[in-house]
Design a protein around this motif. Structure first.
Motif, PDB file in Angstrom:
ATOM      1  N   GLY A  64       0.729  -1.482   0.163  1.00 35.70           N
ATOM      2  CA  GLY A  64       0.134   0.140  -0.223  1.00 35.70           C
ATOM      3  C   GLY A  64       0.938   1.611   0.103  1.00 35.70           C
ATOM      4  O   GLY A  64       0.283   1.959  -0.658  1.00 35.70           O
ATOM      5  N   ILE A  65       1.996   1.465   0.591  1.00 38.22           N
ATOM      6  CA  ILE A  65       2.257   1.904   0.374  1.00 38.22           C
ATOM      7  C   ILE A  65       3.593   2.205  -0.591  1.00 38.22           C
ATOM      8  O   ILE A  65       3.239   4.053  -0.858  1.00 38.22           O
ATOM      9  N   ALA A  66       3.470   1.292  -1.388  1.00 36.37           N
ATOM     10  CA  ALA A  66       4.528   2.389  -2.745  1.00 36.37           C
ATOM     11  C   ALA A  66       3.322   2.673  -3.563  1.00 36.37           C
ATOM     12  O   ALA A  66       3.685   3.378  -4.371  1.00 36.37           O
ATOM     13  N   LYS A  67       2.025   2.022  -3.855  1.00 37.87           N
ATOM     14  CA  LYS A  67       1.132   2.645  -4.165  1.00 37.87           C
ATOM     15  C   LYS A  67       0.702   4.018  -4.011  1.00 37.87           C
ATOM     16  O   LYS A  67       0.574   4.428  -4.691  1.00 37.87           O
ATOM     17  N   LEU A  68       0.639   4.207  -2.626  1.00 38.37           N
ATOM     18  CA  LEU A  68       0.604   5.655  -1.998  1.00 38.37           C
ATOM     19  C   LEU A  68       1.419   6.613  -3.083  1.00 38.37           C
ATOM     20  O   LEU A  68       1.314   7.760  -3.420  1.00 38.37           O
ATOM     21  N   ILE A  69       2.780   6.241  -3.075  1.00 38.77           N
ATOM     22  CA  ILE A  69       3.853   7.481  -3.381  1.00 38.77           C
ATOM     23  C   ILE A  69       3.921   7.227  -4.903  1.00 38.77           C
ATOM     24  O   ILE A  69       3.823   8.106  -5.094  1.00 38.77           O
ATOM     25  N   LEU A  70       3.126   5.754  -5.578  1.00 38.74           N
ATOM     26  CA  LEU A  70       3.074   5.972  -6.955  1.00 38.74           C
ATOM     27  C   LEU A  70       2.339   6.678  -7.360  1.00 38.74           C
ATOM     28  O   LEU A  70       1.362   7.580  -8.270  1.00 38.74           O
ATOM     29  N   TRP A  71       0.790   6.910  -6.596  1.00 36.95           N
ATOM     30  CA  TRP A  71      -0.153   7.364  -6.610  1.00 36.95           C
ATOM     31  C   TRP A  71      -0.121   9.248  -6.504  1.00 36.95           C
ATOM     32  O   TRP A  71      -0.339  10.507  -7.256  1.00 36.95           O
ATOM     33  N   VAL A  72      -0.082   9.622  -5.427  1.00 38.22           N
ATOM     34  CA  VAL A  72       0.784  10.952  -5.535  1.00 38.22           C
ATOM     35  C   VAL A  72       2.138  11.838  -6.596  1.00 38.22           C
ATOM     36  O   VAL A  72       1.530  12.775  -6.288  1.00 38.22           O
ATOM     37  N   THR A  73       3.061  10.222  -6.751  1.00 37.54           N
ATOM     38  CA  THR A  73       4.074  11.268  -8.015  1.00 37.54           C
ATOM     39  C   THR A  73       2.958  11.440  -9.509  1.00 37.54           C
ATOM     40  O   THR A  73       2.981  12.529 -10.197  1.00 37.54           O
ATOM     41  N   VAL A  74       2.075  10.500  -9.392  1.00 38.81           N
ATOM     42  CA  VAL A  74       1.532  10.792 -10.380  1.00 38.81           C
ATOM     43  C   VAL A  74       0.122  11.828 -10.605  1.00 38.81           C
ATOM     44  O   VAL A  74       0.290  12.760 -11.727  1.00 38.81           O
ATOM     45  N   SER A  75      -0.404  11.748  -9.153  1.00 37.11           N
ATOM     46  CA  SER A  75      -1.396  12.924  -8.832  1.00 37.11           C
ATOM     47  C   SER A  75      -0.433  14.269  -9.285  1.00 37.11           C
ATOM     48  O   SER A  75      -0.531  15.688  -9.894  1.00 37.11           O
ATOM     49  N   ALA A  76       0.319  14.358  -8.919  1.00 38.04           N
ATOM     50  CA  ALA A  76       1.507  15.422  -9.239  1.00 38.04           C
ATOM     51  C   ALA A  76       1.928  15.814 -10.705  1.00 38.04           C
ATOM     52  O   ALA A  76       1.726  17.187 -11.185  1.00 38.04           O
ATOM     53  N   VAL A  77       2.003  14.689 -11.275  1.00 37.24           N
ATOM     54  CA  VAL A  77       2.368  14.880 -12.923  1.00 37.24           C
ATOM     55  C   VAL A  77       1.085  15.390 -13.079  1.00 37.24           C
ATOM     56  O   VAL A  77       1.367  16.299 -14.091  1.00 37.24           O
ATOM     57  N   LEU A  78      -0.180  14.836 -13.386  1.00 38.66           N
ATOM     58  CA  LEU A  78      -1.366  15.365 -13.174  1.00 38.66           C
ATOM     59  C   LEU A  78      -1.447  16.764 -13.608  1.00 38.66           C
ATOM     60  O   LEU A  78      -1.994  17.100 -14.285  1.00 38.66           O
ATOM     61  N   TYR A  79      -1.467  17.207 -11.998  1.00 38.10           N
ATOM     62  CA  TYR A  79      -1.575  18.844 -11.640  1.00 38.10           C
ATOM     63  C   TYR A  79      -1.306  19.390 -12.740  1.00 38.10           C
ATOM     64  O   TYR A  79      -1.858  20.554 -12.816  1.00 38.10           O
ATOM     65  N   HIS A  80      -0.117  19.095 -12.097  1.00 37.29           N
ATOM     66  CA  HIS A  80       0.729  19.837 -13.529  1.00 37.29           C
ATOM     67  C   HIS A  80       1.655  20.433 -14.323  1.00 37.29           C
ATOM     68  O   HIS A  80       1.437  21.024 -14.948  1.00 37.29           O
ATOM     69  N   PHE A  81       0.830  18.937 -15.161  1.00 38.39           N
ATOM     70  CA  PHE A  81       0.759  19.445 -16.681  1.00 38.39           C
ATOM     71  C   PHE A  81      -0.787  20.704 -16.683  1.00 38.39           C
ATOM     72  O   PHE A  81      -0.715  20.973 -17.478  1.00 38.39           O
ATOM     73  N   VAL A  82      -1.920  19.537 -16.165  1.00 37.31           N
ATOM     74  CA  VAL A  82      -2.980  20.557 -16.554  1.00 37.31           C
ATOM     75  C   VAL A  82      -2.868  22.093 -16.272  1.00 37.31           C
ATOM     76  O   VAL A  82      -2.805  23.190 -16.865  1.00 37.31           O
ATOM     77  N   ALA A  83      -1.870  22.221 -14.688  1.00 34.58           N
ATOM     78  CA  ALA A  83      -1.876  23.692 -14.463  1.00 34.58           C
ATOM     79  C   ALA A  83      -1.073  24.215 -16.109  1.00 34.58           C
ATOM     80  O   ALA A  83      -0.851  25.571 -16.036  1.00 34.58           O
ATOM     81  N   GLY A  84       0.429  23.342 -16.242  1.00 33.44           N
ATOM     82  CA  GLY A  84       0.866  24.280 -16.899  1.00 33.44           C
ATOM     83  C   GLY A  84       0.362  24.248 -18.023  1.00 33.44           C
ATOM     84  O   GLY A  84       0.176  24.953 -19.249  1.00 33.44           O
ATOM     85  N   ILE A  85      -0.696  23.170 -19.157  1.00 37.36           N
ATOM     86  CA  ILE A  85      -1.941  23.551 -20.054  1.00 37.36           C
ATOM     87  C   ILE A  85      -2.557  25.103 -19.947  1.00 37.36           C
ATOM     88  O   ILE A  85      -1.892  25.765 -20.685  1.00 37.36           O
ATOM     89  N   LYS A  86      -2.850  25.631 -18.825  1.00 36.18           N
ATOM     90  CA  LYS A  86      -3.345  26.659 -18.405  1.00 36.18           C
ATOM     91  C   LYS A  86      -2.578  28.078 -18.350  1.00 36.18           C
ATOM     92  O   LYS A  86      -3.000  28.913 -19.377  1.00 36.18           O
ATOM     93  N   HIS A  87      -1.144  27.874 -17.868  1.00 38.55           N
ATOM     94  CA  HIS A  87      -0.492  28.682 -18.261  1.00 38.55           C
ATOM     95  C   HIS A  87       0.305  29.045 -19.921  1.00 38.55           C
ATOM     96  O   HIS A  87       0.440  29.997 -20.396  1.00 38.55           O
ATOM     97  N   LEU A  88       0.275  28.150 -20.491  1.00 40.86           N
ATOM     98  CA  LEU A  88       0.417  28.055 -21.911  1.00 40.86           C
ATOM     99  C   LEU A  88      -1.226  28.564 -22.644  1.00 40.86           C
ATOM    100  O   LEU A  88      -0.432  29.496 -23.253  1.00 40.86           O
ATOM    101  N   PHE A  89      -2.168  28.626 -21.972  1.00 41.01           N
ATOM    102  CA  PHE A  89      -3.390  28.884 -22.972  1.00 41.01           C
ATOM    103  C   PHE A  89      -2.913  30.873 -22.582  1.00 41.01           C
ATOM    104  O   PHE A  89      -3.914  31.654 -22.994  1.00 41.01           O
ATOM    105  N   MET A  90      -2.462  31.537 -21.402  1.00 41.49           N
ATOM    106  CA  MET A  90      -2.866  32.500 -20.386  1.00 41.49           C
ATOM    107  C   MET A  90      -1.221  33.175 -20.974  1.00 41.49           C
ATOM    108  O   MET A  90      -1.613  34.020 -21.730  1.00 41.49           O
ATOM    109  N   ASP A  91      -0.724  32.710 -21.791  1.00 38.55           N
ATOM    110  CA  ASP A  91       0.919  33.411 -22.648  1.00 38.55           C
ATOM    111  C   ASP A  91       0.383  32.967 -23.845  1.00 38.55           C
ATOM    112  O   ASP A  91       0.948  34.450 -24.547  1.00 38.55           O
ATOM    113  N   MET A  92      -0.441  32.883 -24.412  1.00 38.69           N
ATOM    114  CA  MET A  92      -1.274  32.933 -25.940  1.00 38.69           C
ATOM    115  C   MET A  92      -1.884  34.203 -25.180  1.00 38.69           C
ATOM    116  O   MET A  92      -2.820  34.450 -26.603  1.00 38.69           O
ATOM    117  N   GLY A  93      -2.808  34.805 -24.092  1.00 38.74           N
ATOM    118  CA  GLY A  93      -3.807  35.639 -24.259  1.00 38.74           C
ATOM    119  C   GLY A  93      -4.937  35.622 -23.336  1.00 38.74           C
ATOM    120  O   GLY A  93      -6.059  35.351 -23.599  1.00 38.74           O
TER     121      GLY A  93
END
Length: 125
Positions: A64-93
């Motif tokens: 369970g611990i390894a799955k939790l670490i993996l899930w937190v890491t994948v969650s960070a990747v997903l959140y960072h990816f989605v928020a990064g796309i928002k920043h790309l849209f903002m860079d385009m105005g």
């Protein structure tokens, strides 16, 4: 001393707007990714070295611990990816106005929450 300086330093009474919260979470997820990606690279490297390494990673991911670490890491990747796309849209105005900024921030949170839940289902299924 300036008489007009802020006197309310109780941080519990200060409310951040949604765009500020998403921005802070974007930075936190980026810092976590710096650590979490190392875990993912180690798992991938170990599993690709040999059949024994693959079995080690496979047995480790049954805990369970390894799955939790993996899930937190994948969650960070997903959140960072989605928020990064928002920043790309903002860079385009797109979404830079005072009205559209909170809507895009709420969209980032909603889309990320759905993706994070789906990742949790995928990892623990």
């Amino acid at each position: 001393m300036n008489k007009n300086r802020p006197v309310n330093l109780d941080l519990t009474t200060i409310k951040f707007p949604v765009p500020a919260i998403t921005s802070i979470l974007h930075r936190i997820s980026g810092v976590y990714l710096f650590i979490g990606i190392g875990f993912l690279v180690w798992m991938m490297s170990t599993s690709l070295e040999s059949a024994q390494g693959f079995k080690v990673v496979q047995s480790m991911l049954s805990s369970g611990i390894a799955k939790l670490i993996l899930w937190v890491t994948v969650s960070a990747v997903l959140y960072h990816f989605v928020a990064g796309i928002k920043h790309l849209f903002m860079d385009m105005g797109i979404g830079e106005s005072k009205e559209s900024g909170p809507k895009m921030a709420i969209g980032v949170v909603a889309i990320s929450a759905v993706l994070i839940v789906l990742a949790g289902v995928w990892i623990w299924a």
